[in-house]
Design an enzyme around this catalytic site. Structure first.
Site, PDB file in Angstrom:
ATOM      1  N   SER A 142       0.903  -1.268   0.017  1.00 31.84           N
ATOM      2  CA  SER A 142      -0.136  -0.079   0.165  1.00 31.84           C
ATOM      3  C   SER A 142       0.960   1.208   0.081  1.00 31.84           C
ATOM      4  O   SER A 142       2.095   1.060   0.471  1.00 31.84           O
ATOM      5  CB  SER A 142      -0.862  -0.089   1.445  1.00 31.84           C
ATOM      6  OG  SER A 142      -1.542   1.367   1.269  1.00 31.84           O
ATOM      7  N   TYR A 155      -2.236  -1.122  10.309  1.00 34.37           N
ATOM      8  CA  TYR A 155      -2.253  -1.126   9.056  1.00 34.37           C
ATOM      9  C   TYR A 155      -0.996  -0.839   8.648  1.00 34.37           C
ATOM     10  O   TYR A 155      -0.304  -1.474   7.519  1.00 34.37           O
ATOM     11  CB  TYR A 155      -3.652  -0.610   8.174  1.00 34.37           C
ATOM     12  CG  TYR A 155      -3.700  -0.570   6.905  1.00 34.37           C
ATOM     13  CD1 TYR A 155      -4.535  -1.771   6.530  1.00 34.37           C
ATOM     14  CD2 TYR A 155      -3.096   0.229   5.911  1.00 34.37           C
ATOM     15  CE1 TYR A 155      -4.571  -1.820   4.993  1.00 34.37           C
ATOM     16  CE2 TYR A 155      -3.444  -0.040   4.511  1.00 34.37           C
ATOM     17  CZ  TYR A 155      -4.042  -1.093   4.086  1.00 34.37           C
ATOM     18  OH  TYR A 155      -4.479  -1.331   2.854  1.00 34.37           O
TER      19      TYR A 155
END
Ligand code: NAD
Length: 260
Positions: A142, A155
């Site tokens: 990401s 995350y």
């Protein structure tokens, strides 16, 4: 380029993973789809991949946050198709809260699903790839593997970890015909992001459309979402001969998010 090869995509019952599965199926690869969801809807999707693209698609519902189910899924795919040539470690979950309020079980679940699963998928697939002298491991990290955002401790930690894992796996396989890379998407409109947009709209008392614009404006200079098909296109490129010397790399596809 991937015709007749076997491509296993974790978390491919939805969003980016499903888009990647479709891109590879369209190129004639056999596909292993994985993930949670309604059994009838998953079977419809699996059958549709076979019908639309004339390939074979196998569904395995392994919980990728655990080693045994992933190992069993890879072994099953090798039995059914003869090999697992490409593994896309894509499954991921999100939870947003400040560190002091972050539920401990959510931390464990995000680390297990977003980081340990990529280690498990890589560990299970590498022996076969080494034997055959060719393989591609593609980790869906990401923009949050490169930069942070408040509220996303688990995350961001997991995705930074995925980039570290990618580098080590690339070093351990260098020169063997196997490459290991990470794709770092910015915002892609999938159920995972739609939930964040809806939560923000509700919290701020604004429309979903306004929340969507705010989300893009804050991070993604193009003000446009990337699509699952574009992520699939980059994954497909990583399987080409042109990409044979790309290994250990984080590849951004984020509308400029990490350029500033
Ligand atoms: P999504 O919620 O649409 O899909 C997630 C998939 O993972 C689903 O198929 C779900 O069933 C599966 N999954 C979740 N936990 C699992 C488990 N324990 N075992 C097996 N499958 C499991 O999400 P998405 O947006 O498509 O995200 C896919 C990946 O892309 C994730 O790793 C996410 O972090 C990453 N990513 C997404 C964006 C974005 O903007 N959507 C941006 C950057 C990175």
């Amino acid at each position: 380029m991937v015709k007749g090869r076997t491509v296993l995509v974790t978390g491919s019952t939805s969003g980016i993973g499903l888009g990647i599965a479709e891109v590879f199926a369209a190129e004639g690869a056999n596909i292993v789809i994985n993930g949670f969801g309604d059994a009838a809807a998953i079977e419809k999707e699996r059958a549709s991949l076979e019908q639309r693209f004339g390939i074979r698609a196998l569904y395995d519902g392994a919980d990728v946050s655990k080693w045994e189910p992933i190992e069993a899924m890879v072994q099953r795919a090798e039995r059914e198709f003869g090999s697992v040539d490409v593994v896309v470690n894509n499954a991921g979950i999100q939870f947003v809260a400040n560190i002091e309020d972050f539920p401990l079980d959510k931390w464990d679940a995000i680390l297990a699903t977003n980081l340990s699963a990529a280690f498990f998928g890589t560990r299970a697939a590498l022996p076969g790839m080494r034997k055959r002298g060719w393989g591609r491991v593609i980790n869906i990290a990401s923009a949050h593997g490169l930069v942070g955002s408040a509220g996303k401790s688990a995350y961001v930690a997991a995705k930074h970890g995925v980039l570290g894992l990618t580098k080590v796996a690339a070093l351990e396989t260098a020169g063997t015909g196997i490459t290991v890379n990470a794709i770092c998407p910015g915002w892609v409109k999938t159920p995972l992001v739609e939930k964040q947009i809806a939560d923000n709209a509700a919290k701020k008392g604004i429309s979903v459309q306004a929340a969507e614009h705010e989300l893009l404006e804050e991070k993604q200079p193009s003000l446009q979402f990337a699509t699952p098909q574009q992520i699939g296109g980059l994954a497909l490129f990583l399987c080409s001969d042109a990409a044979a010397q790309i290994t250990g790399a984080p590849l951004s596809i984020d509308g400029g998010w990490t350029a500033r």
